[in-house]
Write a protein that holds these residues in place. Structure first.
Motif, short mmCIF file in Angstrom:
data_model
loop_
_atom_site.label_atom_id
_atom_site.label_comp_id
_atom_site.label_asym_id
_atom_site.label_seq_id
_atom_site.Cartn_x
_atom_site.Cartn_y
_atom_site.Cartn_z
N LYS A 1 45.36 -5.19 6.99
CA LYS A 1 43.92 -5.39 7.17
C LYS A 1 43.08 -4.77 6.05
O LYS A 1 41.85 -4.84 6.10
N LEU A 2 43.73 -4.20 5.06
CA LEU A 2 42.99 -3.60 3.95
C LEU A 2 42.73 -4.70 2.91
O LEU A 2 43.46 -4.85 1.93
N ASP A 3 41.67 -5.45 3.11
CA ASP A 3 41.44 -6.65 2.28
C ASP A 3 40.88 -6.35 0.90
O ASP A 3 40.62 -7.28 0.12
N LYS A 4 40.72 -5.06 0.54
CA LYS A 4 40.31 -4.70 -0.81
C LYS A 4 41.43 -3.99 -1.58
O LYS A 4 41.27 -3.67 -2.76
N LEU A 5 42.55 -3.76 -0.91
CA LEU A 5 43.65 -3.01 -1.53
C LEU A 5 44.28 -3.82 -2.66
O LEU A 5 44.78 -4.93 -2.46
N SER A 6 44.26 -3.26 -3.86
CA SER A 6 44.82 -3.94 -5.04
C SER A 6 46.07 -3.27 -5.57
O SER A 6 46.92 -3.93 -6.18
N PRO B 1 54.03 -5.73 6.09
CA PRO B 1 53.11 -6.83 5.77
C PRO B 1 52.07 -6.39 4.73
O PRO B 1 51.50 -5.31 4.83
N LEU B 2 51.86 -7.25 3.76
CA LEU B 2 51.01 -6.90 2.62
C LEU B 2 49.75 -7.76 2.58
O LEU B 2 49.80 -8.96 2.87
N PRO B 3 48.61 -7.19 2.20
CA PRO B 3 47.36 -7.96 2.15
C PRO B 3 47.33 -8.92 0.95
O PRO B 3 48.01 -8.70 -0.06
N GLU B 4 46.55 -9.96 1.07
CA GLU B 4 46.43 -10.96 0.01
C GLU B 4 45.80 -10.38 -1.26
O GLU B 4 45.98 -10.91 -2.35
N SER B 5 45.07 -9.32 -1.12
CA SER B 5 44.34 -8.76 -2.25
C SER B 5 45.24 -8.03 -3.25
O SER B 5 44.79 -7.74 -4.37
N LEU B 6 46.48 -7.73 -2.89
CA LEU B 6 47.34 -6.91 -3.74
C LEU B 6 47.59 -7.54 -5.11
O LEU B 6 47.90 -8.72 -5.23
N ASN C 1 46.79 -13.35 -6.74
CA ASN C 1 46.41 -12.01 -7.19
C ASN C 1 47.61 -11.17 -7.65
O ASN C 1 47.45 -10.27 -8.48
N MET C 2 48.78 -11.45 -7.09
CA MET C 2 49.94 -10.59 -7.35
C MET C 2 50.41 -10.68 -8.80
O MET C 2 50.76 -11.74 -9.29
#
Length: 271
Positions: A185-190, A204-209, A239-240
């Motif tokens: 749920k950390l949608d800003k985590l890069s 599970p990994l956020p899309e923002s990574l 983004n990855m």
């Protein structure tokens, strides 16, 4: 003749002598008291009301930290503090950046950051932290960077929603100690760094990574959904940029469909 001379001296000199003595006594009484100046002992100047330590305008609750550490505007630097720092120090209000690296901090409690909602970056690298209470970061709505590398953590607490970078390299994290929603749920985590731990699965990994490091764990297998979506063959994880899985008991060549959505192959063992 002698009687007349004595009488003469008595008449002329005695009033003069009495007048002179009276004048001297008058001057003694009128002598200003402030002619005698007492100079303070230099060794006691630090205890005066004008010293930075005891000044009325200084917040006593902030003194211990800012005497042990370096406090600049918005930043507190507490690195390798002597005597040893075993707990998170009381921080001045409006602190935005805390660097408390290489100390002996063992635990983070719910009270440590409860009154410092202005924090944007916390770096606690190289301590002895083995426990973090679950609500320790709950009020840090502005926190963007959290570094807990080189500690003794076996599980993670709830993390702030606006994190951009999280570093927990070189800990003792286990799969059961990382909730399935820890990062999702950390949608800003890069940037996510979980290298040198004891994880057996990838959470599970956020899309923002953009970058994720999972090297030197105990990960032995991955699924097609770890990074991609099996029901969407056109899906690209745009983004990855970098995935590190080296140092795991995992043969990446056995999972070719797991990386179809990535722009670059993960770093790791293929043979």
């Amino acid at each position: 003749m002698m009687d007349h001379r004595t009488l003469f001296l008595s008449i002329i000199l005695l009033p003069w002598m009495l007048s002179s003595a009276a004048k001297n006594r008058f001057l003694e009484v009128k002598k200003p008291k402030n002619e005698i100046v007492t100079i303070s002992d230099y060794d006691t100047l630090g205890d005066s009301d004008t010293s930075p330590v005891a000044g009325a305008s200084t917040d006593d609750s902030e003194l211990p930290t800012c005497l042990l550490c370096v406090c600049l505007t918005g930043s507190v630097y507490c690195e390798e503090v002597s005597p040893e720092m075993t707990a998170v120090p009381a921080l001045p209000k409006e602190t935005a950046y805390l660097y408390a690296r290489y100390n002996k901090i063992t635990k983070i409690t719910n009270k440590d950051f409860a009154d410092v909602a202005t924090l944007r970056r916390i770096d606690l690298t190289g301590n002895l932290i083995s426990e973090i209470e679950d609500g320790a970061f709950a009020k840090l709505t502005l926190l963007e960077e959290l570094t807990l590398a080189e500690n003794r953590l076996a599980k993670l607490p709830m993390l702030p929603a606006k994190l951009i970078s999280f570093n927990a390299n070189f800990n003792r994290l286990k799969t059961k100690g990382v909730k399935s929603t820890a990062f999702k749920k950390l949608d800003k985590l890069s940037y996510l760094y979980l290298g040198n731990n004891e994880l057996e699965a990838i959470p599970p990994l956020p899309e923002s990574l953009r970058i994720v490091h999972l090297y030197r764990n105990n990960i032995a297998t991955i699924s097609d959904q770890t990074f991609c979506k099996t029901n969407d063959t056109h899906y690209i994880r745009a983004n990855m940029e970098e995935v590190r899985l080296d140092g795991n008991p995992l043969l990446l060549a056995e999972h070719p469909k797991s990386f179809l959505c990535l722009r670059a192959l993960p770093i790791g063992n293929y043979h």
